[in-house]
Scaffold this motif. Sequence first.
Motif, PDB file in Angstrom:
ATOM      1  N   PRO A 116      37.007 -10.587 -13.954  1.00  0.00           N
ATOM      2  CA  PRO A 116      37.545 -10.571 -12.579  1.00  0.00           C
ATOM      3  C   PRO A 116      38.051  -9.186 -12.156  1.00  0.00           C
ATOM      4  CG  PRO A 116      38.280 -12.546 -13.712  1.00  0.00           C
ATOM      5  CD  PRO A 116      37.605 -11.684 -14.746  1.00  0.00           C
ATOM      6  N   ARG A 117      38.665  -8.445 -13.075  1.00  0.00           N
ATOM      7  CA  ARG A 117      39.160  -7.113 -12.703  1.00  0.00           C
ATOM      8  C   ARG A 117      37.990  -6.181 -12.367  1.00  0.00           C
ATOM      9  NH1 ARG A 117      43.081  -4.024 -16.799  1.00  0.00           N
ATOM     10  NH2 ARG A 117      44.404  -5.795 -16.160  1.00  0.00           N
ATOM     11  N   LEU A 118      36.934  -6.257 -13.168  1.00  0.00           N
ATOM     12  CA  LEU A 118      35.764  -5.430 -12.899  1.00  0.00           C
ATOM     13  C   LEU A 118      35.120  -5.825 -11.570  1.00  0.00           C
ATOM     14  CD1 LEU A 118      34.022  -3.173 -14.008  1.00  0.00           C
ATOM     15  CD2 LEU A 118      32.744  -4.862 -15.352  1.00  0.00           C
ATOM     16  N   ALA A 119      35.062  -7.132 -11.297  1.00  0.00           N
ATOM     17  CA  ALA A 119      34.511  -7.603 -10.029  1.00  0.00           C
ATOM     18  C   ALA A 119      35.368  -7.147  -8.855  1.00  0.00           C
ATOM     19  CB  ALA A 119      34.391  -9.129 -10.041  1.00  0.00           C
ATOM     20  N   LEU A 120      36.688  -7.133  -9.043  1.00  0.00           N
ATOM     21  CA  LEU A 120      37.593  -6.686  -7.975  1.00  0.00           C
ATOM     22  C   LEU A 120      37.325  -5.232  -7.610  1.00  0.00           C
ATOM     23  CD1 LEU A 120      40.042  -6.986  -6.105  1.00  0.00           C
ATOM     24  CD2 LEU A 120      41.498  -6.432  -8.080  1.00  0.00           C
ATOM     25  N   VAL A 121      37.175  -4.381  -8.623  1.00  0.00           N
ATOM     26  CA  VAL A 121      36.877  -2.962  -8.365  1.00  0.00           C
ATOM     27  C   VAL A 121      35.560  -2.834  -7.605  1.00  0.00           C
ATOM     28  CG1 VAL A 121      36.344  -0.747  -9.438  1.00  0.00           C
ATOM     29  CG2 VAL A 121      38.182  -2.165 -10.364  1.00  0.00           C
ATOM     30  N   ALA A 122      34.551  -3.595  -8.012  1.00  0.00           N
ATOM     31  CA  ALA A 122      33.244  -3.520  -7.360  1.00  0.00           C
ATOM     32  C   ALA A 122      33.313  -4.003  -5.908  1.00  0.00           C
ATOM     33  CB  ALA A 122      32.226  -4.342  -8.139  1.00  0.00           C
ATOM     34  N   ILE A 123      34.045  -5.088  -5.658  1.00  0.00           N
ATOM     35  CA  ILE A 123      34.186  -5.594  -4.288  1.00  0.00           C
ATOM     36  C   ILE A 123      34.918  -4.584  -3.410  1.00  0.00           C
ATOM     37  CG2 ILE A 123      35.320  -7.366  -2.879  1.00  0.00           C
ATOM     38  CD1 ILE A 123      34.690  -9.374  -5.099  1.00  0.00           C
ATOM     39  N   MET A 135      32.610 -13.547  -1.607  1.00  0.00           N
ATOM     40  CA  MET A 135      32.476 -13.392  -3.054  1.00  0.00           C
ATOM     41  C   MET A 135      33.838 -13.312  -3.751  1.00  0.00           C
ATOM     42  SD  MET A 135      29.320 -10.658  -3.047  1.00  0.00           S
ATOM     43  CE  MET A 135      29.039 -10.634  -4.816  1.00  0.00           C
ATOM     44  N   VAL A 136      34.901 -13.015  -2.997  1.00  0.00           N
ATOM     45  CA  VAL A 136      36.227 -12.824  -3.597  1.00  0.00           C
ATOM     46  C   VAL A 136      36.697 -14.067  -4.356  1.00  0.00           C
ATOM     47  CG1 VAL A 136      38.667 -12.434  -3.103  1.00  0.00           C
ATOM     48  CG2 VAL A 136      36.920 -10.999  -2.020  1.00  0.00           C
ATOM     49  N   PRO A 137      36.764 -15.255  -3.722  1.00  0.00           N
ATOM     50  CA  PRO A 137      37.248 -16.428  -4.469  1.00  0.00           C
ATOM     51  C   PRO A 137      36.290 -16.869  -5.573  1.00  0.00           C
ATOM     52  CG  PRO A 137      36.440 -17.099  -2.316  1.00  0.00           C
ATOM     53  CD  PRO A 137      36.462 -15.600  -2.312  1.00  0.00           C
ATOM     54  N   LEU A 138      35.024 -16.514  -5.456  1.00  0.00           N
ATOM     55  CA  LEU A 138      34.050 -16.935  -6.468  1.00  0.00           C
ATOM     56  C   LEU A 138      34.186 -16.144  -7.763  1.00  0.00           C
ATOM     57  CD1 LEU A 138      30.908 -17.231  -4.152  1.00  0.00           C
ATOM     58  CD2 LEU A 138      32.270 -19.112  -5.068  1.00  0.00           C
ATOM     59  N   LEU A 139      34.492 -14.851  -7.651  1.00  0.00           N
ATOM     60  CA  LEU A 139      34.510 -13.986  -8.832  1.00  0.00           C
ATOM     61  C   LEU A 139      35.905 -13.618  -9.314  1.00  0.00           C
ATOM     62  CD1 LEU A 139      31.589 -11.538  -7.922  1.00  0.00           C
ATOM     63  CD2 LEU A 139      31.525 -13.525  -9.449  1.00  0.00           C
ATOM     64  N   LEU A 140      36.915 -13.840  -8.473  1.00  0.00           N
ATOM     65  CA  LEU A 140      38.265 -13.435  -8.851  1.00  0.00           C
ATOM     66  C   LEU A 140      39.166 -14.602  -9.228  1.00  0.00           C
ATOM     67  CD1 LEU A 140      39.031 -10.618  -6.222  1.00  0.00           C
ATOM     68  CD2 LEU A 140      37.769 -10.493  -8.372  1.00  0.00           C
ATOM     69  N   VAL A 141      38.827 -15.815  -8.815  1.00  0.00           N
ATOM     70  CA  VAL A 141      39.674 -16.981  -9.067  1.00  0.00           C
ATOM     71  C   VAL A 141      38.939 -17.950  -9.990  1.00  0.00           C
ATOM     72  CG1 VAL A 141      40.992 -18.859  -8.040  1.00  0.00           C
ATOM     73  CG2 VAL A 141      40.686 -16.717  -6.762  1.00  0.00           C
ATOM     74  N   SER A 142      39.312 -17.958 -11.252  1.00  0.00           N
ATOM     75  CA  SER A 142      38.731 -18.869 -12.254  1.00  0.00           C
ATOM     76  C   SER A 142      37.218 -18.969 -12.137  1.00  0.00           C
ATOM     77  CB  SER A 142      39.349 -20.268 -12.103  1.00  0.00           C
ATOM     78  OG  SER A 142      40.746 -20.215 -12.225  1.00  0.00           O
ATOM     79  N   PRO A 143      36.503 -17.852 -12.326  1.00  0.00           N
ATOM     80  CA  PRO A 143      35.048 -17.891 -12.163  1.00  0.00           C
ATOM     81  C   PRO A 143      34.363 -18.788 -13.189  1.00  0.00           C
ATOM     82  CG  PRO A 143      35.749 -15.818 -13.157  1.00  0.00           C
ATOM     83  CD  PRO A 143      36.996 -16.524 -12.743  1.00  0.00           C
ATOM     84  N   ALA A 173      27.730 -16.500  -6.222  1.00  0.00           N
ATOM     85  CA  ALA A 173      28.053 -15.101  -5.949  1.00  0.00           C
ATOM     86  C   ALA A 173      26.813 -14.220  -6.083  1.00  0.00           C
ATOM     87  CB  ALA A 173      29.145 -14.623  -6.899  1.00  0.00           C
ATOM     88  N   LEU A 174      25.953 -14.553  -7.049  1.00  0.00           N
ATOM     89  CA  LEU A 174      24.712 -13.802  -7.221  1.00  0.00           C
ATOM     90  C   LEU A 174      23.826 -13.933  -5.985  1.00  0.00           C
ATOM     91  CD1 LEU A 174      22.718 -12.187  -8.986  1.00  0.00           C
ATOM     92  CD2 LEU A 174      21.963 -14.366  -9.967  1.00  0.00           C
ATOM     93  N   VAL A 175      23.726 -15.135  -5.448  1.00  0.00           N
ATOM     94  CA  VAL A 175      22.937 -15.350  -4.232  1.00  0.00           C
ATOM     95  C   VAL A 175      23.528 -14.558  -3.062  1.00  0.00           C
ATOM     96  CG1 VAL A 175      22.203 -17.068  -2.541  1.00  0.00           C
ATOM     97  CG2 VAL A 175      22.114 -17.615  -4.977  1.00  0.00           C
TER      98      VAL A 175
END
Length: 364
Positions: free
Chosen positions: A126-133, A187-195, A203-205
């Motif tokens: 999630p932290r890595l996804a947050l930086v990317a978002i 994509m935020v709730p999908l990758l940052l909250v209990s993915p 999220a990939l789609v």
Amino acid sequence: EVLDTAGNRVDNEDAGVDPADPTRMTVTVRSLPDGIYTVSWRTLSTVDGHVTAGAFPFAVGEVDEAALAAAQSGTTVTVSPVESLARWLTYAGILTLVGGSMFILLVWHPAIRRLQPDPTPEPNWPRLALVAILLLIVGTLLWVLAQAGQVAGGAMAFPWDPAVFQVLFTTRFGALILARLLLALLMVPLLLVSPTNTKRIVALVLGLLVLLTISLGSHAAAEADPLLPILADWVHLAMASFWVGGLVYFTAAILATRPEAPLSRTQLAAGLIPRFSALALVSVALLVLTGVYASLLQLTALADLTTTAYGQTLLVKLVIFTPMLLLGAANLLFTSPRMKKAAQNTGNPSLVSRFRRIVTSEAT
């Protein structure tokens, strides 16, 4: 603008795009005395967002033909450094998001399932996804300001500038930007909250749709028959994501295993490498095919590789691409067999550390 030899405007400042032909601009002029005049023009493409400018002379009445022939004419395409930075941030963000989701689904989870019941540390995805978002959103917003600045004749507009609203709400570029921001926020709730795997698939789609918004505003979209060029550009971006974005997540995965025992680290690396290599091989093959196709569309002659900005940029890209391929090939042909052999014994922490440095270099 229409200018006289002293640089004074002689048009009625009513330049506009012909409603019947979006590739034609018109402007009216005042009653002109004999002399040489220059038409100076600048356009912002509503398709790919590029600014093109140029000038050409014309004469009224009897004039010196030599002076007319000496008048400057030509066309230039400008590249904004701010827009380049915005594009880089946008690409860095979305490639990491798409490639990361694919890495977790097709590489990470299958590899750690084979190691069960031994516990494997889960990287902070999630932290890595947050930086990317954040990179994606900041890059997209900066891109808007850069485009609006070019509309207003500068490098960058302020957020409250009327040109920002004009770009966002009256152009195709603006519609694509708004769609991109909406998809990024979804994509935020999908990758940052209990993915979960289901969330990552969604999220990939969404990430692939973000890539589509880029392709719909690319060089490919400016082709006379854009369907196949846009599809090829979209596949090109997706394959770059699977490879480059996957490398970022691969690096994070190897770093997360540093506290583990040598055998566990070696076994995990031995499970990850062949899976990622298979994904990378398919991605690189399609990346090359679609890249060649795009180049054939944009470059009309071999000399364009060295005489045009597009060709020169492509050459630089290939210079960077080649060592990435060599590093990937070294991992597949040499590191993977050695890692697999070490995983069957007591492990090899120095080999894992060396592999981590190689993957980090490739991602960089």
